[in-house]
Design an enzyme around this catalytic site. Structure first.
Site, mmCIF file in Angstrom:
data_model
loop_
_atom_site.group_PDB
_atom_site.id
_atom_site.type_symbol
_atom_site.label_atom_id
_atom_site.label_comp_id
_atom_site.label_asym_id
_atom_site.label_seq_id
_atom_site.Cartn_x
_atom_site.Cartn_y
_atom_site.Cartn_z
ATOM 1 N N HIS A 256 0.816 -1.214 0.000
ATOM 2 C CA HIS A 256 0.000 0.000 0.000
ATOM 3 C C HIS A 256 0.855 1.272 0.000
ATOM 4 O O HIS A 256 0.346 2.364 -0.262
ATOM 5 C CB HIS A 256 -0.983 0.007 1.188
ATOM 6 N N ASP A 287 -0.031 -7.599 1.130
ATOM 7 C CA ASP A 287 0.436 -6.235 1.362
ATOM 8 C C ASP A 287 1.968 -6.186 1.429
ATOM 9 O O ASP A 287 2.551 -5.566 2.331
ATOM 10 C CB ASP A 287 -0.160 -5.656 2.641
ATOM 11 N N GLY A 367 3.660 6.735 8.043
ATOM 12 C CA GLY A 367 5.039 6.882 7.599
ATOM 13 C C GLY A 367 5.916 5.733 8.051
ATOM 14 O O GLY A 367 6.971 5.484 7.483
ATOM 15 N N ASN A 368 5.479 5.005 9.103
ATOM 16 C CA ASN A 368 6.204 3.821 9.560
ATOM 17 C C ASN A 368 5.928 2.602 8.674
ATOM 18 O O ASN A 368 6.646 1.599 8.765
ATOM 19 C CB ASN A 368 5.816 3.462 10.992
ATOM 20 N N SER A 369 4.912 2.676 7.832
ATOM 21 C CA SER A 369 4.532 1.528 7.009
ATOM 22 C C SER A 369 5.704 1.033 6.186
ATOM 23 O O SER A 369 6.365 1.811 5.500
ATOM 24 C CB SER A 369 3.381 1.922 6.068
ATOM 25 N N GLY A 425 -20.949 -20.514 -2.528
ATOM 26 C CA GLY A 425 -21.537 -19.786 -3.650
ATOM 27 C C GLY A 425 -22.958 -19.334 -3.447
ATOM 28 O O GLY A 425 -23.770 -19.406 -4.375
ATOM 29 N N VAL A 426 -23.278 -18.816 -2.251
ATOM 30 C CA VAL A 426 -24.621 -18.300 -2.001
ATOM 31 C C VAL A 426 -24.525 -16.922 -1.373
ATOM 32 O O VAL A 426 -23.520 -16.571 -0.751
ATOM 33 C CB VAL A 426 -25.426 -19.233 -1.064
#
Length: 522
Positions: A256, A287, A367-369, A425-426
Site C-alpha cells: 500500500h 500487502d 510513515g512507519n509503514s 456460492g450463495v
C-alpha cells in the site's frame, strides 16, 4: 529492750546451716510463770490465735496480757532459691552455685545483625549479577549488530554491509543496547516517496496521502487540494518506509506504500541523492512489495538480516524504525504484545485480510509503514503495517514467516497464489419477522438464501433461493454471521451437511466446499 533485741535476733536467725544457731530458743515467760523451752521455728506477729490450747490462751488473757500480741507458731517455709554468682561464703559448697539468672535478650542487637546480614547478601548477589553480565555467562554469542561498516568479520546475516554479529551482553531488566541497534540498523532503513501523475490524484499533501494513513482515517482528510488541470505532471503521492535486505539493493516494503505510484524514489542514509527504484513484484492480499535500486560506483548497501518471528515470545522487547510524519529514522521501543492477530482493512480495491500479524505497543504512526520491526539481535522479525486509530499502543506487523515464503516470488515478479478461501456460492440475508409465516418457519433463526451463484458448489448440490440454512454439520446457526463463519472454518474440498428449511420441512443437503479464489480466476 534486751528482750526485744533478742526476739529480733531470733526472728532473723537462719533456719539451719549457721554455727550460731545450734541451740533451741528460749521464750521469756511472764512473772510467776515457769520458763518453757520451745523448738526453733519462724514466728510472725499479728492478730492470729495462738497454737496453744484454749485453756492456755484463756489463762494468758485473764493474766492481763491484753496489751501484748500473742506469738503465733508458724510452719517453716521451704528453702528459697538464693541468687549466687557461682561462689559461696567461706568456701562452702553451694548447691545452687551453677544456677544463672536468665536475662532478656536485647532486641536491638538481633535487628542490627539481621540488617547487616541482608546488606551483605545484597552486595554478594549484586556482585554476581554484575560479573555474569560483564562475562556474558547467559546470553552466549547473541547480540546486536557489529558496529562499523568496515568490520573484518563476516557472516551470512548482519547490517552495515558486513552482516557480522558482535556478541554483547543484555541486561536482565530494560535492554541497554537500543542505541547500538539503532546505530547499526538505521543505515539499512530507507525512506520511500512516490510520485503520481496529477490527473490520477486529488491530493497535494504527501503526508495525508500516505495509503497507510487513509486506511484508518478515511479519504476525507484536511488540507486536500485538487489539481488545477489534468496534466501529466508528477506530484508527490505517498510516503513510507522500507529496508534493504540484500546488499545489492533489494528492498522490502508494504504494497500500500507504492500502490498506484508512477515513480518510486528511495532515500538511503549516507547518500546525497535519492535512488529511483524499480518495482519487482507485489501482492495486494499480503500487502508486500519488493523494490530494487542500483548501487553507485560498485558500492554495497547496508542491509538487515531476516530473523524468525516464531522464535520471539510475547513480552520480548522489539524496536521499530521508520519515518513517521516525515521525521526520518525515528526509533521507538516496545514489547511484543501478541501473535497470530487477524485484521481486515477495506480500501478502494477491496478488503485486505491480514493473518498471523504480530501485535506490538511500540509507537507506529503514518510513515512507519514498510519499516522493520527488530528483535534485540538487530534481526527483522516483521514489517510494520497498521495501527489502530481507536486505541493507543496497538500496532501490527507482518511476520517474517509470511515474508520468507513469498520472498523469491516477489524478487522474480512471479505471481503469488492466493490462499484457498472456502465458500459454497450463495448470498445470505437475515430473516425478517414478516417472512416467518410465509416461509412456514417457527422463528427467525438461520439465514435465508437470496441468491445462488451459477455452477457453484451450492448450485450443484441443489440449494435454491429462499431456502433457509439453520444448521452446518449438525450445529445450529442462529444468525447469518454464524452460518458464514461456520462455512469459512471448513476446508476446501471438504464435504459439509447443511440443514435447510424448505416449505416448512427440514432437509439435509451435502455440499462440497469450494475455493473462492479458484472460482474467481476461472
Amino acid at each position: 529492750m534486751e528482750d526485744n533485741k533478742k526476739e529480733n535476733d531470733d526472728f532473723y536467725r537462719r533456719q539451719d546451716g549457721d554455727s550460731n544457731d545450734t541451740t533451741s530458743r528460749e521464750t521469756k515467760a511472764e512473772p510467776g510463770e515457769s520458763k518453757q523451752e520451745r523448738p526453733s521455728y519462724y514466728y510472725s506477729y499479728g492478730p492470729y490465735n495462738s497454737a496453744m490450747n484454749n485453756e492456755e490462751s484463756a489463762a494468758a488473757h485473764n493474766a492481763g496480757n491484753t496489751q501484748e500480741d500473742v506469738a503465733v507458731e508458724m510452719t517453716p517455709p521451704k528453702p528459697v532459691r538464693t541468687f549466687s554468682y557461682n561462689g559461696s561464703d567461706n568456701g562452702a559448697q553451694d548447691p545452687m552455685r551453677n544456677w544463672q539468672f536468665e536475662q532478656p535478650k536485647k532486641r536491638g542487637s538481633s535487628l542490627k545483625s539481621t540488617f547487616i546480614a541482608f546488606l551483605a547478601g545484597a552486595v554478594v548477589v549484586g556482585s554476581l549479577m554484575f560479573a555474569s553480565d560483564r562475562m556474558n555467562l547467559f546470553t552466549g554469542t547473541k547480540g546486536v549488530m557489529n558496529s562499523g561498516a568496515g568490520s573484518s568479520s563476516a557472516s551470512s546475516s548482519g547490517s552495515t554491509g558486513s552482516g557480522a554479529v558482535k556478541p554483547t551482553a543484555l541486561s536482565m531488566g530494560r535492554p541497554d543496547n537500543i542505541a547500538q541497534i539503532a546505530e547499526q540498523s538505521g543505515p539499512a532503513v530507507v525512506k520511500i516517496e512516490t510520485k503520481v501523475k496529477s490527473k490520477a490524484t486529488s491530493r497535494g499533501n504527501s503526508l495525508f496521502d500516505d495509503p497507510f494513513f487513509r486506511q484508518f482515517f478515511g479519504d476525507e482528510m484536511p488540507n486536500q487540494q485538487k489539481p488545477k488541470s489534468n496534466t501529466d505532471q508528477l506530484v508527490p503521492g505517498g510516503m513510507g518506509t522500507g529496508f534493504i535486505f540484500e546488499k545489492s539493493g533489494y528492498i522490502l516494503t508494504n504494497e500500500h506504500v507504492i500502490d498506484g505510484a508512477d515513480e518510486i524514489w528511495v532515500t538511503v542514509q549516507g547518500f546525497e541523492e535519492p535512488f529511483k527504484a524499480t518495482l519487482l513484484g507485489n501482492s495486494y492480499d499480503l500487502d508486500l512489495a519488493a523494490l530494487k535500486i542500483e548501487p553507485k560506483d560498485g558500492k554495497e548497501f547496508p542491509w538487515l538480516p531476516l530473523g524468525k518471528a516464531e522464535d520471539t515470545n510475547v513480552g520480548d522487547w522489539v524496536v521499530a524504525i521508520g519515518n513517521p510524519y516525515g521525521f526520518d529514522h525515528t526509533v521507538t521501543v516496545g514489547v511484543l504484545s501478541a501473535k497470530e492477530r487477524p485484521i481486515s482493512i477495506p480500501d478502494s480495491q477491496g478488503t485486505r485480510n491480514y493473518k498471523h500479524l504480530l501485535q506490538t505497543d511500540a509507537s507506529i504512526n503514518p510513515g512507519n509503514s514498510g519499516g522493520p520491526l527488530l528483535n534485540l539481535n538487530g534481526e527483522v522479525i516483521g514489517i510494520n503495517t497498521a495501527v489502530s486509530a481507536q486505541a493507543q499502543g496497538i500496532g501490527f506487523a507482518i511476520p517474517t514467516s509470511t515474508i520468507s515464503s513469498v520472498l523469491d516470488n516477489l524478487k522474480n515478479n512471479v505471481k503469488i497464489p492466493k490462499e484457498p478461501a472456502p465458500f459454497i456460492g450463495v448470498t445470505l440475508a437475515p430473516i425478517d419477522k414478516e417472512w416467518v409465516s410465509e416461509l412456514k418457519l417457527e422463528n427467525t433463526e438461520g439465514a435465508i438464501v437470496s441468491d445462488v451463484v451459477r455452477k457453484s458448489p451450492a448450485f450443484k448440490a441443489g440449494i435454491r433461493p429462499y431456502d433457509v440454512i439453520v444448521e452446518v454439520n449438525g450445529v445450529k446457526a442462529k444468525t447469518t454471521a454464524e452460518v458464514q463463519s461456520k462455512i469459512q472454518a471448513l476446508k476446501v474440498n471438504e464435504k459439509a451437511t447443511l440443514g435447510v428449511m424448505r416449505d416448512g420441512k427440514k432437509e439435509s443437503i451435502t455440499v462440497t466446499i469450494g475455493d473462492k479464489n479458484a472460482e474467481t480466476t476461472e
